[in-house]
Scaffold this active site. Structure first.
Site, PDB file in Angstrom:
ATOM      1  CB  CYS A  50      -0.928   0.022   1.212  1.00 46.77           C
ATOM      2  SG  CYS A  50      -0.056   0.162   2.790  1.00 46.77           S
ATOM      3  CB  CYS A  98       4.555  -0.309   1.722  1.00 51.47           C
ATOM      4  SG  CYS A  98       3.522  -1.482   2.630  1.00 51.47           S
ATOM      5  CG  ASP A 123      11.367  24.748 -36.637  1.00 50.71           C
ATOM      6  OD1 ASP A 123      11.594  25.908 -36.997  1.00 50.71           O
ATOM      7  OD2 ASP A 123      11.987  23.756 -37.065  1.00 50.71           O
TER       8      ASP A 123
END
Length: 784
Positions: free
Chosen positions: A26, A29, A448
């Protein structure tokens, strides 16, 4: 393929090392591992729950083994990612998530043990004498063996003074089991003939011996099932990256001393020549030395149209040879190939962490201790209010079980994992989650011209012939005379002559070049001149009109004379990419304003802008000037993206909110960009914007569900309105739903390129005149 393989990668004065971390369940952790690593001096770490990877920046004095040891001290496992060659050997093993077979076995055994307990506990009519003792024995196995991974990880967390999702599961299972054991041995529930009613609500009538064996078995069962499904779903979100890693050829047929031998592709070296037969993959990046064919690049770049190659053509590894036999000289191998760079960029992107994900992780980091406190408070409140002990324990257990920080931890990384993988399949390489977040806010795009909106190569744009002349014959004559020319315009005319007819061009005699004018020669018995129109040349009206149109479009006009008589005007120019006009219109429909900024002259710039529908044009701009324009727009409060391909675009790319480089561009441009377009298709920009918006919508939905789920279910559990068994189902389902929602991004389809007119909403708000273009304006030679 790991970005670090088995060794650190330099990053300025620091090294960057990837670690595979095991045992995380989870977001709590994740926060724990990050904190442990960050406590080492000079170390910063980002941990991704969805990929199970930790990306660590550290000084050279901190070794990889020290990092692994730090993670292990936090109660998790860690190892360096396998080298690419090792991964190839493990292809078969990757069909299942890590530990999938072991977890599936545990799930099946738990199911067989838990089902009798659930059925007997929930269907009173099936309860026989001593049924409770049978259920108690089965439950004991589930609590001790099936739930052992949760207890083990909870104990590790306790030793490190931290709490995770496993802590909640372990406490819930143990509390349900201990209460049931007390009821059987000391509360009268073990008596012969005992019957237990079942209710959807957790409360029990006063004085009724009640067992919670169904909660003790259902919590491990449903959590194990949820995590197994979650692991399979997360495995699916990374399928695009694994597909990229597996695209390359496994072996190659080398050409040596006139003979061929097949060797593993790892033995191929730069400069060696190899054979590519029809249907085979090109082993690595190289240049064709013999043969001609069509290559299918769809697996690498997402480009569906085959690309014709011949001697001198560059090819990329993993392209499929769809035609003839090719002999290729290797120019890059291993980690230097385009496929390896693509895979590395995607891997690096998935290791990042977005701002919104950090917020969710910080919330989840304090979530578990808060839930434990809430459960204790609920237990004390119910007991203090004089409620039955069974109801108090049930409410506390339900609170522990229903709370789910897993969904919070998975909401963002699984969506980014699926999106970056899908983007790579569409030819869009996203450097990291931060780039996706910035792209979502972009409202202005600076294009460009050369190599971006246009191909960057001189090609024949239009052919106009005099009355009575055949366009194909004229092109063949002009191409034959230009055969010996090295001028870019001459090469464009030669290519057009070859494309006009598959037959060989006629031979030329008396060839001579006229300085500053053109070339002359005799072909097919006619004296042919190809070159610049002279002011005193008398031209037919149709050719004079073609000359004026070429000049207005900033194209180079080439006059073709045969036996002293003008027969054609060829318009040669840097042709527009077929997708540019449609892409610009789609961006405008998405609320993004396009601006053309180029170093070319005003005539060429305004001609291209008119073709694609761009109103604001800045011509003759220096590289520094491009960066100044970006700075001025950002000072106005705009969020600016720059799309370019050359060294002169690097400064603007780096100074913009978001830099987008063409994959065919220079290394300087690609290095300064946040997003790289692998295929030369401006529609990829539109695909990137739409994929980004879809991704962030998915993340918001995930987070709304994750927060909303806990906001609703925790109060229900605390007030005694949620049975622990259903709490376990809801908790497991929440994580699976979040991951499944993210998986929908894998099915995202880019809008197809339309011919001349953007379809649907893409045309909304656009000027209809911008769509009515001649075929020559789209880079397709027109003939009149």
């Amino acid at each position: 393929m790991s970005s670090a393989d088995d060794r650190p990668v330099p990053d300025g004065d620091l090294l960057t090392t990837d670690l595979l971390v095991g045992g995380m369940t989870c977001a709590a952790c994740v926060g724990r591992v990050e904190k442990k690593l960050s406590r080492v001096e000079g170390v910063t770490a980002t941990v991704n729950l969805a990929t199970g990877r930790a990306r660590v920046s550290h000084p050279e004095s901190v070794t990889s083994q020290e990092l692994i040891s730090t993670v292990e001290k936090a109660g998790y496992t860690a190892e360096l990612p396998p080298a690419p060659t090792d991964q190839d050997d493990q292809d078969g093993e990757q069909q299942e998530p890590a530990g999938g077979l072991h977890e599936r076995t545990r799930l099946w055994i738990t199911t067989l043990l838990a089902l009798p307990v659930l059925v007997l506990s929930m269907v009173p009519v099936l309860q026989f004498d001593y049924w409770q003792w049978l259920c108690f024995d089965l439950t004991t196995v589930v609590v001790v063996w099936s739930a052992w991974p949760f207890h083990q990880r909870a104990l590790k967390g306790l030793r490190h003074a931290t709490a995770t999702m496993d802590t909640l599961v372990s406490l819930g299972v143990i509390a349900s089991f201990l209460w049931s054991a007390y009821a059987i041995y000391f509360g009268g529930a073990g008596q012969v003939g005992m019957r237990m009613p079942f209710s959807l609500l957790p409360g029990a009538e006063a004085g009724t011996a009640h067992l919670y064996l169904e909660a003790a078995v259902s919590v491990p069962l449903f959590v194990l099932a949820g995590r197994y499904l979650e692991a399979r779903a997360k495995h699916g979100t990374g399928s695009a990256l694994r597909a990229l890693a597996e695209l390359g050829a496994k072996d190659v047929e080398l050409r040596e001393d006139g003979g061929n031998r097949r060797v593993p592709v790892a033995e191929l070296r730069v400069g060696q020549e190899f054979v590519v037969r029809p249907g085979e993959k090109v082993a690595t990046d190289g240049v064709v030395t013999e043969g001609s064919s069509a290559l299918d690049l769809s697996l690498v770049t997402g480009e569906s149209a085959p690309v014709e190659v011949s001697p001198g053509s560059a090819v990329v590894g993993a392209a499929v040879n769809a035609g003839g036999l090719l002999l290729v000289r290797a120019t890059a191998v291993g980690a230097d190939t385009q496929l390896a760079r693509i895979t590395r960029l995607v891997t690096d992107a998935q290791a990042g962490k977005a701002r919104i994900q950090r917020l969710a992780d910080s919330v989840a980091g304090v979530f578990v201790p808060a839930i434990v406190s809430v459960a204790c408070t609920v237990l004390g409140f119910w007991l203090g209010a004089g409620a039955d002990g069974e109801a108090a324990v049930t409410a506390a257990v339900a609170v522990l079980v229903v709370a789910c920080p897993c969904a919070l931890g998975l909401a963002t990384p699984t969506a980014f994992l699926a999106a970056t993988g899908r983007g790579a399949q569409l030819g869009v390489l996203i450097r990291g989650p931060e780039a996706l977040e910035r792209l979502r806010r972009v409202d202005t795009v600076i294009f460009d011209k050369t190599g971006t909106l246009t191909t960057g190569h001189m090609t024949l744009v239009a052919t106009t012939v005099a009355d009575g002349e055949d366009a194909t014959r004229v092109l063949r004559l002009a191409g034959a005379v230009e055969y010996g020319s090295e001028h870019p315009i001459g090469r464009a005319v030669l290519a057009a002559g070859r494309a006009a007819d598959p037959a060989p061009l006629p031979p030329v005699t008396g060839f001579r070049a006229v300085a500053g004018s053109g070339v002359r020669g005799t072909a097919d018995g006619r004296e042919v001149f190809v070159g610049r129109p002279r002011p005193d040349t008398e031209l037919p009206d149709v050719l004079r009109q073609a000359l004026r149109e070429a000049e207005a479009a900033a194209h180079t006009a080439v006059l073709v004379e045969a036996d002293g008589r003008p027969v054609a005007v060829l318009a040669v120019g840097d042709s527009l990419r077929p997708s540019s006009e449609d892409a610009v219109c789609r961006l405008q429909a998405l609320g993004i304003e396009p601006i053309l900024v180029t170093g070319d002259g005003p005539a060429a710039a305004h001609a291209v802008a008119a073709q694609v529908g761009i109103d604001e044009v800045h011509a003759g701009i220096t590289p520094e000037g491009k960066a100044d324009i970006v700075a001025a727009l950002r000072a106005e409060g705009r969020h600016v993206a720059v799309i370019g391909d050359g060294v002169n675009d690097a400064a603007a790319l780096a100074s913009a909110d978001l830099g987008i480089a063409m994959g065919s561009g220079t290394d300087a441009a690609i290095g300064a960009a946040d997003i790289t377009l692998v295929r030369e298709d401006m529609q990829a920009v539109v695909a990137a914007v739409r994929l980004t918006r879809r991704t962030l919508t998915t993340i918001r939905a995930n987070l709304v569900w994750a927060f909303g789920y806990n906001a609703v279910t925790v109060p229900l559990a605390a007030t005694g309105w949620l049975n622990p068994m259903f709490a376990a189902v809801a908790m497991s389902a929440s994580s699976v739903l979040v991951v499944a929602n993210s998986l929908r991004l894998r099915a995202y389809q880019a809008a197809p390129l339309t011919s001349g007119l953007a379809s649907g909403t893409a045309a909304e708000g656009a000027d209809d005149t911008s769509f009515r273009k001649e075929s020559g304006d789209l880079g397709v030679p027109s003939v009149r």
